[in-house]
Design a protein around this motif. Sequence first.
Motif, PDB file in Angstrom:
ATOM      1  N   ILE A 192     -11.987  10.168  26.109  1.00  0.00           N
ATOM      2  CA  ILE A 192     -11.774  11.665  25.517  1.00  0.00           C
ATOM      3  C   ILE A 192     -13.239  12.240  25.059  1.00  0.00           C
ATOM      4  O   ILE A 192     -13.196  13.504  25.572  1.00  0.00           O
ATOM      5  CB  ILE A 192     -10.940  11.660  24.106  1.00  0.00           C
ATOM      6  N   VAL A 193     -14.289  11.716  24.555  1.00  0.00           N
ATOM      7  CA  VAL A 193     -15.553  12.319  24.323  1.00  0.00           C
ATOM      8  C   VAL A 193     -16.237  12.725  25.961  1.00  0.00           C
ATOM      9  O   VAL A 193     -16.741  13.794  25.873  1.00  0.00           O
ATOM     10  CB  VAL A 193     -16.422  11.233  23.583  1.00  0.00           C
ATOM     11  N   LYS A 194     -15.893  11.742  26.630  1.00  0.00           N
ATOM     12  CA  LYS A 194     -16.677  11.899  27.963  1.00  0.00           C
ATOM     13  C   LYS A 194     -15.908  12.748  28.930  1.00  0.00           C
ATOM     14  O   LYS A 194     -16.261  13.195  30.132  1.00  0.00           O
ATOM     15  CB  LYS A 194     -17.257  10.756  28.623  1.00  0.00           C
ATOM     16  N   GLY A 195     -14.500  12.980  28.651  1.00  0.00           N
ATOM     17  CA  GLY A 195     -13.661  13.743  29.582  1.00  0.00           C
ATOM     18  C   GLY A 195     -13.427  12.897  30.771  1.00  0.00           C
ATOM     19  O   GLY A 195     -13.305  13.586  31.809  1.00  0.00           O
ATOM     20  N   ASP A 196     -13.275  11.667  30.729  1.00  0.00           N
ATOM     21  CA  ASP A 196     -13.393  10.780  31.826  1.00  0.00           C
ATOM     22  C   ASP A 196     -12.089   9.601  31.578  1.00  0.00           C
ATOM     23  O   ASP A 196     -12.131   8.789  31.380  1.00  0.00           O
ATOM     24  CB  ASP A 196     -14.714   9.901  32.004  1.00  0.00           C
ATOM     25  N   ARG A 197     -10.870  10.253  32.397  1.00  0.00           N
ATOM     26  CA  ARG A 197      -9.761   9.701  32.291  1.00  0.00           C
ATOM     27  C   ARG A 197      -9.874   8.260  32.956  1.00  0.00           C
ATOM     28  O   ARG A 197      -9.102   7.018  32.867  1.00  0.00           O
ATOM     29  CB  ARG A 197      -8.566  10.208  32.782  1.00  0.00           C
TER      30      ARG A 197
END
Length: 333
Positions: free
Chosen positions: A283-288
């Motif tokens: 979530i923090v990195k926006g990387d699913r």
Amino acid sequence: MKKVRVGFVGAGGIANVHLQHISKNEMAEVTAICDIHEETALQKAKEYGGTAYTNVDEMFEKEQLDALFISVPPFAHGEIEEKAARKGIHLMVEKPLGLDCQTVAKKAEIIKQSGIICGSGYCLRYLDTVAKAKEYLQDKKTAMVRGHYLSSFVPTPWYREWEKSGGQLVEQSTHIVDLARYLGGEINQVYANMSLQVHHNVPNINIPDVTSVNFVYDSGAVGHIDSTFAQFDHRMGIEVMGEEFRLVIDGVNLTIIEKNSNQSFKSEVDFYQEQDRMFIEAIVKGDRNLLLSSYEDGLKTLAVTLAANQSQETALPVRVSSITNSEITWEVK
């Protein structure tokens, strides 16, 4: 750094583990806890922080959540995922995702369209030993997979009811089914035998206490999983075999056996902690892609277990792709 505001729906059982990890995560904070039992919600809010709720809609209305853990029984999901997704709330949904694939598939489409990050609770994928096994198998051809989930009876009232839990394979042994997919590839056909053998005296029970499932992979490899709650202890594991190698995960530890070598690896991580940490980091990195088990993965594993249930009812092999919203009932024999 702004912390990820995390809510919980369901505060008993496995939610306690997630609450412990999220409350200690420096990138997150527990903001709201919802449970149909007010006393449970209040107790957990007092222990971990956040506001207690007994109504999901009220929580969504009053709170600004970034993420949500859904840890409710398989029959109790309702439209929680859809409502959260439409609000842009990232999700971690405990397994199993539901009790029929058509409903879960509709949820998956809404989740996909929303663009949120959504994981499913197949925590064993986050084991360091499973990562090592996955890496080892990359250039290997799998011929056979054997798995087992052998445990004792769960006294939770809804667990023993077919229409609420789907049975042990759907509710518990699904972890081994998921590992069979994760390490062996996609399963396209199953044939199952199930029976209620030693728990006839348990009030309201109508699920099998012994299950045996054979399956075939897309690759042509074959597999088998044994499942029971007729034991006094707990054992689980999986074995992957190919030409001149055997890979064994016993509990959380790994052994790789080749013709002239034998290597053993002990797990050094808390797989629940790793799963929850990676969810927050995604979530923090926006990387699913940091998540090892997506909602779609959870749907695929659910389909295999429901295909096994249907096979038991029809006494025939079942194609996993054929599973729909058809009613599957269990007849105690």
